[in-house]
Write a protein that holds these residues in place. Structure first.
Motif, PDB file in Angstrom:
ATOM      1  N   ARG A  78     -18.508   8.541  44.515  1.00  0.00           N
ATOM      2  CA  ARG A  78     -18.190   8.215  43.130  1.00  0.00           C
ATOM      3  C   ARG A  78     -17.384   6.930  43.051  1.00  0.00           C
ATOM      4  N   GLU A  79     -16.430   6.747  43.956  1.00  0.00           N
ATOM      5  CA  GLU A  79     -15.628   5.523  43.971  1.00  0.00           C
ATOM      6  C   GLU A  79     -16.466   4.315  44.365  1.00  0.00           C
ATOM      7  N   LEU A  80     -17.391   4.502  45.287  1.00  0.00           N
ATOM      8  CA  LEU A  80     -18.277   3.392  45.659  1.00  0.00           C
ATOM      9  C   LEU A  80     -19.199   3.020  44.503  1.00  0.00           C
ATOM     10  N   ASP A  81     -19.582   3.999  43.714  1.00  0.00           N
ATOM     11  CA  ASP A  81     -20.474   3.732  42.582  1.00  0.00           C
ATOM     12  C   ASP A  81     -19.771   3.003  41.437  1.00  0.00           C
ATOM     13  N   MET A  82     -18.435   2.976  41.452  1.00  0.00           N
ATOM     14  CA  MET A  82     -17.712   2.398  40.322  1.00  0.00           C
ATOM     15  C   MET A  82     -17.975   0.908  40.141  1.00  0.00           C
ATOM     16  N   ILE A  83     -18.487   0.256  41.178  1.00  0.00           N
ATOM     17  CA  ILE A  83     -18.804  -1.166  41.021  1.00  0.00           C
ATOM     18  C   ILE A  83     -19.927  -1.355  40.000  1.00  0.00           C
ATOM     19  N   TYR A  84     -20.696  -0.301  39.770  1.00  0.00           N
ATOM     20  CA  TYR A  84     -21.798  -0.377  38.814  1.00  0.00           C
ATOM     21  C   TYR A  84     -21.383   0.093  37.419  1.00  0.00           C
ATOM     22  N   ARG A  85     -20.119   0.209  37.207  1.00  0.00           N
ATOM     23  CA  ARG A  85     -19.652   0.600  35.876  1.00  0.00           C
ATOM     24  C   ARG A  85     -19.964  -0.521  34.889  1.00  0.00           C
ATOM     25  N   GLU A  86     -20.547  -0.162  33.764  1.00  0.00           N
ATOM     26  CA  GLU A  86     -20.973  -1.181  32.815  1.00  0.00           C
ATOM     27  C   GLU A  86     -19.774  -1.872  32.181  1.00  0.00           C
ATOM     28  N   GLN A  87     -19.928  -3.167  31.932  1.00  0.00           N
ATOM     29  CA  GLN A  87     -18.889  -3.976  31.302  1.00  0.00           C
ATOM     30  C   GLN A  87     -19.200  -4.061  29.806  1.00  0.00           C
ATOM     31  N   VAL A  88     -18.239  -3.709  29.008  1.00  0.00           N
ATOM     32  CA  VAL A  88     -18.466  -3.646  27.564  1.00  0.00           C
ATOM     33  C   VAL A  88     -17.513  -4.610  26.858  1.00  0.00           C
ATOM     34  N   ILE A  89     -17.950  -5.076  25.712  1.00  0.00           N
ATOM     35  CA  ILE A  89     -17.095  -5.932  24.889  1.00  0.00           C
ATOM     36  C   ILE A  89     -16.401  -5.072  23.858  1.00  0.00           C
ATOM     37  N   ARG A  90     -15.139  -5.329  23.653  1.00  0.00           N
ATOM     38  CA  ARG A  90     -14.365  -4.628  22.623  1.00  0.00           C
ATOM     39  C   ARG A  90     -14.179  -5.605  21.469  1.00  0.00           C
ATOM     40  N   PHE A  91     -15.014  -5.425  20.450  1.00  0.00           N
ATOM     41  CA  PHE A  91     -14.997  -6.353  19.325  1.00  0.00           C
ATOM     42  C   PHE A  91     -13.649  -6.359  18.613  1.00  0.00           C
ATOM     43  N   GLY A  92     -12.953  -5.231  18.638  1.00  0.00           N
ATOM     44  CA  GLY A  92     -11.652  -5.176  17.988  1.00  0.00           C
ATOM     45  C   GLY A  92     -10.624  -6.082  18.620  1.00  0.00           C
ATOM     46  N   ARG A  93     -10.847  -6.475  19.871  1.00  0.00           N
ATOM     47  CA  ARG A  93      -9.950  -7.413  20.554  1.00  0.00           C
ATOM     48  C   ARG A  93     -10.428  -8.852  20.439  1.00  0.00           C
ATOM     49  N   GLU A  94     -11.750  -9.033  20.446  1.00  0.00           N
ATOM     50  CA  GLU A  94     -12.293 -10.388  20.478  1.00  0.00           C
ATOM     51  C   GLU A  94     -12.306 -11.053  19.098  1.00  0.00           C
ATOM     52  N   TYR A  95     -12.664 -10.326  18.058  1.00  0.00           N
ATOM     53  CA  TYR A  95     -12.673 -10.908  16.719  1.00  0.00           C
ATOM     54  C   TYR A  95     -11.308 -11.474  16.311  1.00  0.00           C
ATOM     55  N   PRO A  96     -10.188 -10.755  16.551  1.00  0.00           N
ATOM     56  CA  PRO A  96      -8.891 -11.316  16.149  1.00  0.00           C
ATOM     57  C   PRO A  96      -8.553 -12.631  16.828  1.00  0.00           C
ATOM     58  N   ASN A  97      -9.053 -12.862  18.050  1.00  0.00           N
ATOM     59  CA  ASN A  97      -8.804 -14.159  18.688  1.00  0.00           C
ATOM     60  C   ASN A  97      -9.428 -15.289  17.889  1.00  0.00           C
ATOM     61  N   LEU A  98     -10.635 -15.053  17.372  1.00  0.00           N
ATOM     62  CA  LEU A  98     -11.281 -16.062  16.535  1.00  0.00           C
ATOM     63  C   LEU A  98     -10.532 -16.234  15.223  1.00  0.00           C
TER      64      LEU A  98
END
Length: 897
Positions: free
Chosen positions: A712-732
């Motif tokens: 399970r720990e070895l598989d964690m490299i394949y964890r999907e990367q997601v965008i958190r719009f609630g964090r990114e929109y305020p930067n703009l």
């Protein structure tokens, strides 16, 4: 010898290469010693040069590091293709060429089709910001800069290109007010066009299945505040069948079973502990043991080579309740037995929950009792009587009123309907009429009631109800999902009121992946109370936000730090180059670091305090609250420097307050230029690095050897990367807010903002196509809100300009700008209305889609909780033999909320 140059001559000529090198900080051109020092924490041109030099190093370092890591750790940096279906995959850019992703061919259509509507609308908003700041920079350069530069105030540094360089009451002040009007109209024009485009996309989105979405959410509604009579699967389905005969495909009520959730989580944790114990045994050939009830590192206590000397202390396998705290047990045997017991306990609790939700007698009576209750306000001649069944038609049998004829009054009911029967015998004029009980009472009783008896009685009744609800409603399941077989029925159910009673709120159902399942069973009324209280918490925090910001701005300078014992060497007179670095870098980086903590706080409030039920709703909440704090950050920074340094003068000469603030209000423009440059050269490249995923990977590699890591720990490299719009929109929004605030006062900020949005455009484009995997698809629901917040930031800039023009005796230009505020507020209202309409399909479009649709098979378990679907679970093997990549990806992402 330090090179000294007048600002105006520096504007007209550039330094000779033989004199100035960007890497020689001591050779950076400095302002003449005769120049007036800036107010507050303002950053000089010299200090901005230092910031550019330092951050340029970080920029190239991070870009090169990303280039190297993307080649060696593709799942972390270009892993989107691992997590999406084949139809959504894109060709990865050339990983062997540095910055090849910036020159990769792409189009908005590709982002729309491959990354989804949420990502597409984010890029469209980024385009709005880029176009706005680019156009404003162009006209600011050729209109405002010459007007301000030729003023008569002999401004220094940045202020030679600002409104501060213009005489009080000068006609030149009109340039800024006209520019604000043009900027306002340009932004509104852009947003209206984008909203029309968004509406078309929403209509398309509402009638078709995209990407990896499940079609069921298009035909489903979520029903909140279900009454007790309808808190059952069959009762809920029967109720909607009466309203929409033959149109209900499936209905289900969320099970609220805290005990099952607790056991479910404990089972998952125990399985992971068992996997770790097996991994340690496989890597060391020593059976690990642990101490019951003791503190354990990873819950595996001792597995060292001294096991032979402790074999006599290892307890044989017993029942859980037979162990004592401090007993040492074999970890593998202990956890294997515990997993088996927890699997059995989960099965028992699941069966108990199903029996609890399938009480046939309760289902038969509940829907009928609720319908009868809702009809009690009809006039008597419109209420069907049990003996009139032969007078009804076939259509009446399927109508809403015919349910009354199906009630068997002689059969014992599980729900007391005596109150409903009594209500049906009372006319509407005598039901719940205030003062009715005093119709035949004495005037003294009536007077006593009017003077306060009734009010006091109802007040205590209300308070008691609130106390009961506060203690119980958080554990009360009143949420259900109903799936129809046509889009028309779904649209009607969402847009109309099914009952006149309070409660029974019906909205379009979110996509199943969008749901925060641990909160879905929380009563909506309880969640709303939490949200209202959270408003006060956030507002109070916003008031206190000025304290750390002002404190940082006051102490984050070389001169301030040099007054601390041991830091005298930071004095500007002792080390000019270092002082420039501290003044230009420290306050910016410190405040940026403080801002980075805010999303975590707001996510905790939204998820664990307010119990928001959807990820998109949580992200919207974070975005709105981040915007409030970032807007406060702008205006606290604008005023704190002037207030901090001018407070003594204001106290001594209160009548000169406006004059003092008028002189110092724009004197933090250098700070904001430095802030935006830092976000360009350091902030944006940092988003490429995925620090969270990278640090998690490095941590596992440092702490554990590969042999002692679980599958399970070895598989964690394949964890999907997601965008958190609630964090990114305020930067703009932050950068656009800074540009709006200073667009007319000090337009030197605008080019920096345009460069920020240009660079961000390429970075986010690359990540949407090659990195981010959509956790859910809301169809761009955040876009109307973000457009509204952009206009709110524009109003802040308009108010700032009005105040500054008034302080500079430009009353007529200020009045002219004031007229733009109602126009902007009207546009906010119009955009909000368009956003509401775009959420749901119109009936004409729904009907057209229904005619052309093919038969869709719905998954009845799509809106069923995981705790009710998942059967026994077992540990993963130590190493997966001939395992597929799909298995690794599934394991890495199965517990993401």
């Amino acid at each position: 010898m330090e090179h000294t140059m007048d600002v105006k001559s520096f504007w007209m000529t550039s330094p000779s290469p033989s004199v100035y090198s960007p890497f020689d900080l001591s050779a950076v051109p400095s302002i003449s010693p005769t120049a007036e020092p800036s107010a507050g924490i303002d950053v000089t041109i010299d200090e901005v040069y230092t910031v550019i030099v330092v951050n340029s190093f970080f920029l190239f370092f991070l870009l090169y590091l990303h280039y190297r890591l993307a080649k060696s750790l593709q799942p972390l940096y270009v892993g989107r293709n691992f997590h999406v279906s084949e139809s959504l995959r894109v060709q990865v850019f050339d990983l062997n060429k540095f910055l090849s992703w910036m020159f990769d061919d792409w189009s908005f259509e590709e982002i729309r089709n491959k990354a989804g509507l949420d990502a597409y609308m984010f890029m469209r908003f980024l385009r709005i910001c880029l176009v706005t700041t680019s156009v404003a920079s162009f006209y600011g350069l050729f209109v405002l800069w010459p007007v301000y530069y030729t003023g008569n105030q002999d401004g220094e540094e940045w202020y030679v290109l600002s409104m501060q360089n213009v005489d009080d009451g000068s006609p030149r002040l009109w340039a800024g007010s006209v520019f604000m009007w043009v900027l306002t109209l340009f932004i509104i024009w852009n947003l209206k066009r984008e909203m029309d485009h968004y509406t078309d996309l929403r209509l398309e989105f509402g009638g078709c299945v995209e990407g990896d979405m499940d079609a069921i959410h298009l035909y489903s509604v979520i029903v909140e505040r279900l009454p007790k009579e309808l808190q059952d699967d069959k009762a809920l389905k029967d109720y909607f069948e009466e309203i929409f005969p033959g149109k209900v495909e499936h209905a289900g009520v969320i099970i609220n079973y805290p005990e099952l959730e607790t056991v479910f989580k404990e089972r998952q944790t125990t399985v992971e502990k068992l996997e770790k114990a097996v991994a340690i045994y496989q890597s060391t050939s020593i059976r690990p043991t642990h101490r019951i009830g003791g503190w354990q590192w990873g819950d595996i206590f001792c597995f060292e080579k001294k096991t032979q000397t402790r074999e006599s202390t290892v307890q044989p396998l017993l029942e859980d309740n037979e162990y004592n705290v401090g007993d040492i047990v074999d970890s593998i045997q202990f956890y294997e037995t515990k997993v088996e017991k927890l699997n059995e306990e989960v099965r028992v609790l699941q069966q108990r929950a199903k029996l609890r939700g399938n009480d046939v007698d309760l289902s038969k009576k509940s829907a009928q009792c609720w319908i009868k209750k809702t009809l009690k306000f009809l006039p008597k001649h419109q209420q069907e009587k049990p003996g009139d069944k032969d007078a009804t038609t076939a259509d009446d049998e399927s109508s809403f009123l015919s349910t009354l004829e199906q009630i068997d009054s002689e059969q014992e009911s599980l729900i007391d309907t005596s109150d409903y029967e009594k209500d049906l015998q009372i006319s509407a004029v005598n039901r719940r009429r205030p003062g009715q009980k005093y119709d035949y009472s004495s005037r003294w009783q009536w007077l006593f009631g009017i003077l306060g008896k009734d009010f006091t009685y109802d007040l205590f009744k209300f308070l008691r109800k609130q106390i009961d609800e506060f203690g119980s409603e958080s554990f009360k399941s009143s949420t259900g999902f109903v799936t129809f077989n046509s889009l028309v029925t779904t649209s009607i159910a969402v847009d109309s009121s099914c009952t006149h009673h309070e409660g029974l709120i019906i909205n379009r159902a979110p996509e199943p992946r969008d749901i925060i399942w641990r909160n879905i069973a929380v009563d909506q009324a309880y969640s709303e109370k939490k949200k209202r209280s959270a408003v006060f918490i956030v507002a109070f925090g916003a008031l206190l936000w000025a304290i750390p910001i002002a404190f940082i701005q006051a102490i984050a300078t070389a001169d301030s730090l040099s007054e601390v014992d041991g830091f005298e060497w930071l004095s500007e007179s002792n080390n000019s180059a270092l002082a420039k670095f501290v003044n230009g870098y420290l306050p910016v980086v410190t405040i940026m670091g403080l801002i980075l903590l805010l999303p975590f706080v707001f996510e905790f409030i939204g998820k664990s305090y307010e119990f928001r039920k959807t990820k998109s709703g949580l992200e919207t909440s974070v975005m709105n609250r981040m915007f409030i704090y970032l807007l406060a950050n702008i205006f606290v920074t604008v005023t704190s420097g002037s207030l901090w340094d001018s407070l003594n003068d204001i106290i001594d000469e209160p009548s000169d307050t406006f004059e003092i603030l008028g002189d110092s209000l724009p004197e933090v423009v250098g700070y904001f230029v430095s802030f935006v440059i830092t976000k360009i050269l350091l902030g944006l490249p940092s988003t490429l690095m995925r620090w969270g995923a990278l640090s998690r990977y490095i941590w596992l590699r440092i702490v554990y050897s590969e042999e002692s890591m679980t599958q399970r720990e070895l598989d964690m490299i394949y964890r999907e990367q997601v965008i958190r719009f609630g964090r990114e929109y305020p930067n703009l929004l932050l950068v656009s807010g800074i540009c709006f605030t200073y667009a007319c006062i000090a337009p030197v900020v605008l080019p920096a903002g345009a460069v920020y949005f240009w660079f961000a455009f390429y970075i986010y484009k690359m990540q949407f196509l090659h990195l981010y995997s959509p956790r859910y698809e809301s169809g761009g629901l955040m876009f109307p809100d973000i457009c509204r917040l952009l206009l709110v930031g524009l109003v802040g800039g308009q108010i700032t300009l009005i105040g500054y023009l008034s302080l500079r005796e430009g009353y007529q230009p200020a009045a002219f700008v004031f007229l733009s505020i109602p126009v902007t507020l009207s546009s906010i209202s119009e955009l909000k209305s368009k956003g509401r309409k775009a959420k749901n399909l119109s009936l004409e479009i729904a009907a057209a889609l229904d005619k052309n649709k093919t038969k869709i098979e719905f998954d009845d378990d799509a809106y069923k909780q995981k705790i009710m679907k998942e059967a026994d679970i077992h540990p993963l093997p130590y190493r997966r033999e001939n395992g597929s990549l799909e298995d690794a990806i599934t394991t890495a992402n199965e517990n993401q909320d």
